[in-house]
Design a protein around this motif. Structure first.
Motif, PDB file in Angstrom:
ATOM      1  N   TRP A   3      -6.750  -6.315  -0.192  1.00  0.00           N
ATOM      2  CA  TRP A   3      -5.353  -5.910  -0.206  1.00  0.00           C
ATOM      3  C   TRP A   3      -5.144  -4.682  -1.100  1.00  0.00           C
ATOM      4  O   TRP A   3      -4.278  -3.851  -0.843  1.00  0.00           O
ATOM      5  N   PHE A  11       3.732  -3.261  -1.743  1.00  0.00           N
ATOM      6  CA  PHE A  11       4.060  -4.263  -2.755  1.00  0.00           C
ATOM      7  C   PHE A  11       5.191  -5.187  -2.269  1.00  0.00           C
ATOM      8  O   PHE A  11       5.109  -6.401  -2.398  1.00  0.00           O
ATOM      9  N   LEU A  14       3.949  -7.601   0.387  1.00  0.00           N
ATOM     10  CA  LEU A  14       3.164  -8.697  -0.183  1.00  0.00           C
ATOM     11  C   LEU A  14       4.050  -9.691  -0.930  1.00  0.00           C
ATOM     12  O   LEU A  14       3.782 -10.893  -0.937  1.00  0.00           O
ATOM     13  N   TYR A 212      -3.289  -6.978  -6.725  1.00  0.00           N
ATOM     14  CA  TYR A 212      -3.297  -7.379  -5.315  1.00  0.00           C
ATOM     15  C   TYR A 212      -4.467  -8.292  -4.991  1.00  0.00           C
ATOM     16  O   TYR A 212      -4.361  -9.181  -4.132  1.00  0.00           O
TER      17      TYR A 212
END
Length: 547
Positions: A3, A11, A14, A212
């Motif tokens: 990721w 961002f 996610l 991430y």
């Protein structure tokens, strides 16, 4: 596939994805919870169903005896065990799946919040560096414009012939100042730009990939946890499948245990009276008096009288025997069960004797235990007082004596009913062969007899046609017992017609004392005779009408 490298600029996406993952986890947990409630309700309903159809036994007589009933109750027991396994499934799901999911969802929320906060902090720090760089850039740009203006002003004054030297010198100093400030801002801008570029590179190549990566690992762990819970959800039920299979096999075995022949035999044993079917009625000729003549009037009259006598005697005999084959009026339950048919009476007496024997064995064991304890107390007085056991021993001895008397009394009744059953069968066979007066038919008056002892004792017949049968009937039929007695003292019985007895011996009473001081009694082996009334303790049956 990471990721951090592939989704470096996603961002917000996610953030939404990880929130969706937690929501999905909680939704599955809710599904498991509802499944648990279904299993619990199902098990509860099954148990209520079993309870509803299980027999409520208030006495041993109501216990199921037929194989079909026993099989059904075995099926109910297996179904109750099956309901228990459904409860086990619910408990396993609640502990292994639902509880684990709720704990993991809480931890997952905490971890996600921490990673997102770190990502936001890194983004805020990069934004701050960018602002510092942008401010230094703008300041450098502004100072460059001011320096450019100062140079233009200096060149204008230097070319102007009317300008004084002081003005030109002042403009030159201003130009040098602006140029110096522009150089300083340039250096500041370069430094800020270099710092921002470094922080930006670190942000997108180190910090964000690390955050991430942690988010990716968290989401993958969530997926793995769901997979484990899916498996646990199935294993919770698969574990009880062998036990459920045994319950179902038990139901099949219960179905195979049904025996129709045995059930039919139980019906016979339950309702069999022990009586023989009624025989044929003899033909009674009432037309004889129609054909008599004057010359043979005397003979005809004698025949008529004989016929009438035969009719009455037959009717009287039938009157005393009808209840054997009809419906005997129901009376109160008697201690000796004489209100029951012979076969049922025999079964009841045998059951009572078995119960009394078990009670006697229990009391005997208790007596033996008390005697052992008494011996121990006598040898070791510090352990207890032997005299304290005497009341209990006396009570136990009284119970033993009482039970023995009850057993003896019931055995006497049992011997009586077994003996009568055998004699009745022989007589009925003889009656059927000779086609004599049949027993058990309704009398002309439609009356019944309620005395069990009269079932084979009809009134004596006066007609010559039945004399042979009546002699045999009266000789073979013993007098019925009207009670029993216990010998208080021994009696030799040397005289003719008397009956010897030992102290404590129990005898049947077949004829009461008529005022001469003698009572007629009989042993179990059939031996009869008179014994002194003062030597015995007499107990007469309540339903007895005398010999």
């Amino acid at each position: 596939m990471s990721w951090g490298t592939e989704l470096w600029d996603q961002f917000d996406s996610l953030d939404k994805h990880t929130q969706w993952g937690i929501d999905f986890l909680e939704r599955y947990a809710k599904f498991v919870k509802e499944r648990i409630e279904i299993e619990q309700n199902y098990a509860k309903q099954l148990r209520n169903l079993v309870k509803k159809y299980c027999p409520k036994r208030s006495s041993k007589d109501e216990e199921p005896r037929f194989t079909s009933c026993i099989a059904f109750f075995n099926i109910l027991n297996e179904l109750n065990d099956y309901a228990g396994q459904r409860e086990v499934v619910a408990e396993e799901m609640a502990h292994r799946v639902y509880g684990e999911l709720m704990r993991y969802a809480h931890d997952l929320k905490t971890e996600r919040k921490m990673h997102l906060q770190e990502g936001r902090k890194a983004q805020q720090y990069l934004d701050m560096c960018w602002k510092q760089m942008d401010n230094s850039k703008k300041k450098f740009e502004r100072e460059c414009r001011e320096a450019e203006k100062a140079q233009q002003s200096y060149e204008r004054l230097d070319n102007d012939t009317n300008a004084t030297k002081a003005d030109v010198e002042k403009a030159k100093q201003q130009l040098n100042l602006r140029t110096h400030m522009a150089d300083e801002n340039k250096n500041e801008y370069a430094a800020q730009l270099q710092n921002f570029n470094g922080e930006q590179h670190k942000h997108f190549y180190v910090v964000i990939p690390q955050i991430y990566k942690q988010l990716q690992e968290m989401d993958e762990r969530r997926t793995i946890k769901l997979s484990e819970c899916y498996r646990g959800f199935a294993d919770s039920e698969r574990k009880v499948i062998p036990i459920i299979s045994k319950c179902l096999e038990g139901m099949i075995l219960a179905a195979k245990s049904v025996d129709e022949r045995r059930d039919s035999q139980m019906v016979v044993d339950s309702f069999k009276s022990g009586f023989e079917p009624p025989g044929d009625f003899p033909f009674e000729d009432y037309s004889q008096h129609i054909y008599r003549t004057v010359s043979d009037g005397t003979i005809s009259a004698s025949k008529q009288e004989g016929g009438k006598m035969d009719s009455k005697s037959t009717a009287g005999k039938a009157k005393g025997k009808l209840w054997l084959f009809g419906k005997k009026p129901k009376g109160p339950a008697l201690e000796d069960f004489s209100h029951l048919p012979p076969e049922q009476r025999r079964k009841k007496l045998q059951q009572r004797i078995d119960e009394l024997n078990r009670g006697l064995q229990k009391e005997s064991d208790q007596k033996e235990a008390l005697n052992k304890m008494k011996d121990v107390y006598e040898k070791n007085p510090q352990m207890g007082d032997p005299g304290s056991l005497q009341p209990k021993l006396a009570e136990t001895m009284n119970n033993i004596d009482r039970l023995r008397m009850e057993i003896h009394k019931n055995e006497a009744w049992l011997s009586e009913v077994e003996g009568k059953t055998g004699v009745r069968g022989d007589r009925r066979h003889s009656s059927d062969i000779n086609h004599l007066v049949t027993q058990g038919r309704e009398s002309p008056e439609g009356s019944y007899t309620d005395d069990a002892n009269q079932e084979v004792r009809g009134p004596p017949q006066q007609h010559g046609h039945h004399s042979e049968f009546d002699d045999e009937f009266e000789d073979d039929d013993p007098l019925p017992a009207i009670g029993h007695c216990k010998a208080i003292y021994p009696f030799d019985g040397h005289n003719e017609g008397t009956l010897a007895m030992k102290e404590g011996e129990v005898l049947y009473i077949i004829e009461e004392d008529k005022g001469d001081g003698w009572t007629r009694a009989r042993r179990q082996n059939g031996e009869e005779g008179y014994v002194p009334t003062t030597y015995i303790d007499v107990t007469l049956e309540k339903n007895s009408k005398g010999s």
